[in-house]
Structure formats: structure tokens, C-alpha cells
Design an enzyme around this catalytic site. Structure first.
Site, PDB file in Angstrom:
ATOM      1  N   CYS A  79      14.621 -14.840  45.544  1.00  0.00           N
ATOM      2  CA  CYS A  79      15.975 -15.469  45.192  1.00  0.00           C
ATOM      3  C   CYS A  79      16.673 -14.277  44.413  1.00  0.00           C
ATOM      4  O   CYS A  79      16.969 -13.254  45.156  1.00  0.00           O
ATOM      5  CB  CYS A  79      15.927 -16.660  44.326  1.00  0.00           C
ATOM      6  SG  CYS A  79      17.151 -17.399  44.330  1.00  0.00           S
ATOM      7  N   HIS A 183      12.823 -20.095  47.896  1.00  0.00           N
ATOM      8  CA  HIS A 183      11.697 -19.985  46.918  1.00  0.00           C
ATOM      9  C   HIS A 183      10.545 -20.414  47.617  1.00  0.00           C
ATOM     10  O   HIS A 183      10.268 -21.551  47.897  1.00  0.00           O
ATOM     11  CB  HIS A 183      11.968 -21.168  45.930  1.00  0.00           C
ATOM     12  CG  HIS A 183      13.168 -20.624  44.916  1.00  0.00           C
ATOM     13  ND1 HIS A 183      12.966 -19.905  43.750  1.00  0.00           N
ATOM     14  CD2 HIS A 183      14.446 -20.742  44.991  1.00  0.00           C
ATOM     15  CE1 HIS A 183      14.031 -19.539  43.408  1.00  0.00           C
ATOM     16  NE2 HIS A 183      15.076 -20.084  43.818  1.00  0.00           N
ATOM     17  N   GLU A 185       7.645 -20.602  46.178  1.00  0.00           N
ATOM     18  CA  GLU A 185       6.862 -21.514  45.374  1.00  0.00           C
ATOM     19  C   GLU A 185       7.168 -22.872  45.150  1.00  0.00           C
ATOM     20  O   GLU A 185       6.782 -23.598  44.699  1.00  0.00           O
ATOM     21  CB  GLU A 185       6.874 -20.556  43.855  1.00  0.00           C
ATOM     22  CG  GLU A 185       8.129 -20.851  43.228  1.00  0.00           C
ATOM     23  CD  GLU A 185       9.264 -19.988  43.622  1.00  0.00           C
ATOM     24  OE1 GLU A 185      10.221 -20.105  42.950  1.00  0.00           O
ATOM     25  OE2 GLU A 185       8.949 -19.341  44.647  1.00  0.00           O
TER      26      GLU A 185
END
Length: 201
Positions: A79, A183, A185
Site C-alpha cells: 500500500c 493489502h 494481509e
């Protein structure tokens, strides 16, 4: 050991948790020696480009990042971490990025019916055989939160794109340097597979 660079920009804990889920030893650090000796390095981040660059400079991390990427250590920007690797951003005109990769960060253009920031799941189109996407089907969905997007100077480093108001370079790879606008994650099983691919480089 995987070093996650700590420069006071949020979202570090979710990256740490995802890596621990993959059974990795993770250290959140801004210590030069720890970062230089890590097997892999991750630069996460949420926030404003200019503030982030000033923090990196304040902690001397701009030079550490240049040195660790030059050394050939696998490096992943996520990001805002992607934005910082490039030369400049519309978000903070006049502030120079790290310039490790060539290109600029532009504001997503306003378009009727689309909200900015772009928050949510978008599908990826693949190009240039990105190693992060090994075993992942094209059109897989990943999670984005951003108002600014990458336009890389060289299409040859772009490994994934998405469409939201405009054509967005969503992931890049140049040598040992990787970066994602989305993202991983927060992108469920697909995201974990992307991080696993990074771990296994």
C-alpha cells in the site's frame, strides 16, 4: 527472519499476524543492523506520503531501505509502502519518494458512482509472470484501501493491474523488489498465498 520496518505508519500488526500464521519469525524494527541482516524485509504502511517520507528520513530508514534493496534482499512494499518506493506522489507535491523504482503516484480520478477512497475487493489481471502470483488464478479478488494509485514508468515491472475509475498498476516486481497496492494481509486466502509466495522466494 523477516523484518517489518517500523516508521510509525499503521497496519504493522496485521502484517505481523499474517506472517506468524505462515510460521515465520518476525521482528518489527527500525534498527539498521537488524534490517540489513534480515532474510526478507517488508515495508507496510497506511497514511500520507509526505508524512511517511519525513519519518523514514527522521529515522535514517530511507538510506537503510536503499542499502537493503541494493544488497539483493527480497523486499515487499504494501500500500503506502508501494508508493514510497517510487519518485513522487500527487498526495504531497514537492516531496521526493525513495526513487528505487521509476514512476509516479497519481490521485484516482473522480468518476460518477465511484467513491474515493477506493475501499473494497477488486479483481486482478496478471502480466509479466509475477512471482508473487504463482499458483493464483487470474481475476482473484484482493482488498484495496487507497485514494492514490501507481503509474509505473516501465510497464515491464507491472505484474498485476486492476480497474477502478482508471487503469491501476496494482503490483510490481523488479529484481528483488516487490510491491502491492492492495493489502495481502487483509485479502483472505489469496492474500496469504501471495505472502507465502514472498516467503518462499
Amino acid at each position: 527472519m523477516i523484518a517489518i520496518i517500523d516508521y510509525d505508519a499503521g497496519n504493522i500488526k496485521s502484517v505481523e499476524k499474517a506472517m506468524q500464521l505462515l510460521g515465520q519469525e518476525v521482528i518489527i524494527t527500525r534498527d539498521r543492523e537488524t534490517i540489513m541482516n534480515a532474510d526478507k524485509v517488508i515495508l507496510p504502511g497506511v497514511g500520507a506520503f509526505g508524512d511517511a517520507m519525513s519519518k523514514l528520513r527522521q529515522y535514517g530508514l530511507d538510506e537503510v531501505i536503499r542499502d537493503v534493496t541494493a544488497k539483493g534482499t527480497p523486499f515487499l512494499g504494501i500500500c503506502l509502502g508501494l508508493h514510497l518506493l517510487f519518485e513522487r506522489s500527487d498526495e504531497t507535491p514537492g516531496v521526493e519518494g525513495l526513487g528505487i523504482l521509476k514512476g509516479e503516484i497519481l490521485r484516482i480520478p473522480d468518476k460518477e458512482g465511484l467513491k474515493i477512497p477506493h475501499m473494497g475487493w477488486n479483481s486482478l489481471k496478471f502480466q509479466n509472470n509475477g512471482r508473487l502470483f504463482k499458483g493464483i488464478p487470474e481475476d482473484s479478488y484482493v482488498y484495496f484501501v487507497h485514494s492514490y494509485y501507481l503509474k509505473a514508468a516501465d510497464e515491464g515491472i507491472v505484474t498485476a493491474t486492476t480497474e477502478y475509475s482508471t487503469h491501476i498498476h496494482a503490483s510490481v516486481e523488479q529484481g528483488n523488489v516487490f510491491a502491492c497496492q492492495f493489502h495481502p494481509e487483509k485479502s483472505s486466502d489469496i492474500g496469504i498465498q501471495i505472502l507465502k509466495n514472498f516467503v518462499e522466494l
